[in-house]
Design a protein around this motif. Structure first.
Motif, short mmCIF file in Angstrom:
data_model
loop_
_atom_site.label_atom_id
_atom_site.label_comp_id
_atom_site.label_asym_id
_atom_site.label_seq_id
_atom_site.Cartn_x
_atom_site.Cartn_y
_atom_site.Cartn_z
N ALA A 66 0.69 -1.27 0.10
CA ALA A 66 0.14 0.03 -0.11
C ALA A 66 0.69 1.30 -0.23
O ALA A 66 1.09 2.39 0.71
CB ALA A 66 -1.24 -0.15 1.08
N SER A 67 2.00 1.07 -1.39
CA SER A 67 2.70 2.24 -0.91
C SER A 67 2.78 3.49 -1.93
O SER A 67 2.86 3.76 -2.16
CB SER A 67 4.87 1.71 -1.46
OG SER A 67 4.77 0.73 -0.64
N GLY A 68 1.78 3.67 -1.88
CA GLY A 68 1.16 4.76 -3.07
C GLY A 68 1.31 6.29 -2.65
O GLY A 68 1.76 6.32 -0.82
N SER A 69 1.29 7.05 -3.03
CA SER A 69 1.38 8.44 -2.60
C SER A 69 -0.68 9.31 -2.58
O SER A 69 -1.17 9.01 -3.75
CB SER A 69 2.32 9.80 -2.86
OG SER A 69 2.08 9.52 -4.51
N ALA A 70 -0.51 10.61 -1.49
CA ALA A 70 -1.77 10.72 -1.59
C ALA A 70 -1.65 12.58 -1.31
O ALA A 70 -0.94 12.10 -0.16
CB ALA A 70 -2.47 10.08 -0.91
N VAL A 71 -2.61 13.20 -1.41
CA VAL A 71 -2.26 14.27 -1.27
C VAL A 71 -4.46 14.20 -0.75
O VAL A 71 -4.79 14.17 -1.43
CB VAL A 71 -2.21 15.25 -2.10
CG1 VAL A 71 -3.19 17.01 -1.65
CG2 VAL A 71 -0.91 15.72 -2.05
N VAL A 72 -4.86 14.68 0.37
CA VAL A 72 -5.31 14.28 0.88
C VAL A 72 -6.13 16.01 2.08
O VAL A 72 -5.74 17.22 2.46
CB VAL A 72 -5.82 13.61 2.75
CG1 VAL A 72 -7.03 13.83 3.15
CG2 VAL A 72 -4.95 12.09 1.98
N GLU A 73 -7.28 15.46 1.33
CA GLU A 73 -8.35 17.50 1.08
C GLU A 73 -8.95 17.57 2.43
O GLU A 73 -10.42 16.50 2.48
CB GLU A 73 -8.83 17.95 0.38
CG GLU A 73 -9.06 19.24 0.57
CD GLU A 73 -9.53 20.32 -0.64
OE1 GLU A 73 -10.92 21.63 -0.47
OE2 GLU A 73 -9.62 19.85 -1.65
N HIS A 74 -9.14 17.65 3.25
CA HIS A 74 -10.17 17.50 4.52
C HIS A 74 -11.05 19.22 4.55
O HIS A 74 -10.99 19.88 4.93
CB HIS A 74 -9.21 17.34 6.13
CG HIS A 74 -8.31 16.84 6.34
ND1 HIS A 74 -8.79 15.29 6.89
CD2 HIS A 74 -6.88 16.71 5.98
CE1 HIS A 74 -7.76 15.00 6.64
NE2 HIS A 74 -6.63 14.93 6.24
N ARG A 75 -11.64 18.72 3.95
CA ARG A 75 -12.95 19.60 4.34
C ARG A 75 -13.36 19.74 5.61
O ARG A 75 -13.58 19.17 6.65
CB ARG A 75 -14.18 19.51 3.15
CG ARG A 75 -13.58 19.06 2.10
CD ARG A 75 -14.42 18.64 0.96
NE ARG A 75 -14.06 18.16 -0.61
CZ ARG A 75 -14.07 16.84 -0.87
NH1 ARG A 75 -15.50 16.86 -0.25
NH2 ARG A 75 -13.64 16.82 -2.56
N ARG A 76 -14.49 21.29 5.58
CA ARG A 76 -15.11 22.33 7.07
C ARG A 76 -16.07 21.26 7.28
O ARG A 76 -16.71 20.76 8.82
CB ARG A 76 -15.34 23.35 6.46
CG ARG A 76 -14.26 24.04 6.55
CD ARG A 76 -13.59 24.14 7.77
NE ARG A 76 -12.92 25.89 8.10
CZ ARG A 76 -12.20 26.02 8.66
NH1 ARG A 76 -11.69 24.64 9.42
NH2 ARG A 76 -11.69 26.91 8.70
N ASP A 77 -16.64 20.30 6.04
CA ASP A 77 -18.11 19.36 6.51
C ASP A 77 -17.53 18.01 7.22
O ASP A 77 -18.68 17.43 7.16
CB ASP A 77 -18.96 19.32 5.47
CG ASP A 77 -18.43 19.11 4.16
OD1 ASP A 77 -17.33 18.53 4.40
OD2 ASP A 77 -18.91 18.49 3.17
N GLY A 78 -16.18 17.65 6.98
CA GLY A 78 -15.70 16.67 7.55
C GLY A 78 -15.20 15.50 6.70
O GLY A 78 -14.84 14.15 6.53
N SER A 79 -15.86 15.52 5.16
CA SER A 79 -15.53 15.55 4.39
C SER A 79 -14.08 14.91 3.71
O SER A 79 -13.36 16.36 4.67
CB SER A 79 -16.67 15.55 2.94
OG SER A 79 -15.75 16.89 2.39
N GLN A 80 -13.60 14.12 3.06
CA GLN A 80 -12.32 14.22 2.81
C GLN A 80 -11.67 13.85 0.95
O GLN A 80 -13.15 13.68 0.23
CB GLN A 80 -11.13 13.37 2.65
CG GLN A 80 -11.33 13.05 4.91
CD GLN A 80 -10.42 12.25 5.13
OE1 GLN A 80 -9.92 11.20 4.72
NE2 GLN A 80 -10.49 12.22 6.96
N LEU A 81 -11.04 15.11 0.53
CA LEU A 81 -11.12 14.62 -0.91
C LEU A 81 -9.22 13.95 -1.27
O LEU A 81 -8.61 14.40 -0.77
CB LEU A 81 -11.72 15.78 -2.20
CG LEU A 81 -10.39 15.74 -3.43
CD1 LEU A 81 -11.82 14.38 -4.21
CD2 LEU A 81 -10.37 16.46 -4.18
#
Length: 170
Positions: free
Chosen positions: A99-114
């Motif tokens: 599971a050695s991928g790379s990611a950028v995670v956006e944490h949104r104000r409503d608790g969701s994530q992209l």
């Protein structure tokens, strides 16, 4: 901050912990270790049998890229080697999942994530809680995962594959 190493991306790896806002400011300039914890899921939650996951190699680091005005994490990048031993605890059958991928995670104000991902990540999908069928997967390629405030995971593969880990250890 939550880290879902399982997209239970429950992500161990799907597994995110909580980080105070002050820690976000401290890590903004550099990469910091982001270890994944062992995890267990009951029979029927992901696979038809109980599953245990445990990192056997974990060199994942994270870097806070931006924060919200209140100092909480807005965008964070992850990278590094992660191999999770996924075990059917009824039979002892196991598979070492890269599971050695790379990611950028956006944490949104409503608790969701992209999640914007390149490479393999371990994703756990609950019944009716994902665009993937119930199960555990290594999703590999270039893709996004939009996690709603309720936890629904919409995985959109631009180019890639899914590997059904329940079938591998079933």
């Amino acid at each position: 901050m939550r880290r879902t190493a399982l997209v239970t991306l429950s992500l161990a790896a799907v597994l995110l912990g909580t980080q105070p806002a002050s820690a976000a400011a401290e890590t903004g300039a550099g990469w910091q270790p982001a270890p994944s914890a062992p995890w267990d899921v009951a029979a029927g939650v992901r696979c038809d049998f109980p599953v245990h996951g445990e990192p056997v190699a974990d060199q994942v680091v994270r870097r806070v890229l931006s924060t919200h005005p209140d100092g909480s994490v807005r965008r964070v990048a992850y990278r590094g080697d992660l191999v999770v031993r996924v075990t059917n605890t009824d039979t002892g059958a196991s598979f070492d999942a890269d599971a050695s991928g790379s990611a950028v995670v956006e944490h949104r104000r409503d608790g969701s994530q992209l999640w914007t991902v390149h490479g393999p990540v371990l994703v756990g999908a609950g019944e009716g809680q994902s665009s993937l069928p119930r199960g555990l997967y290594i999703v590999d390629g270039v893709y996004t995962m939009d996690i709603s405030p309720t936890g629904y995971k919409a995985v959109r593969l631009l180019h890639g594959t899914t590997d059904d880990l329940c079938a591998r250890i079933g």
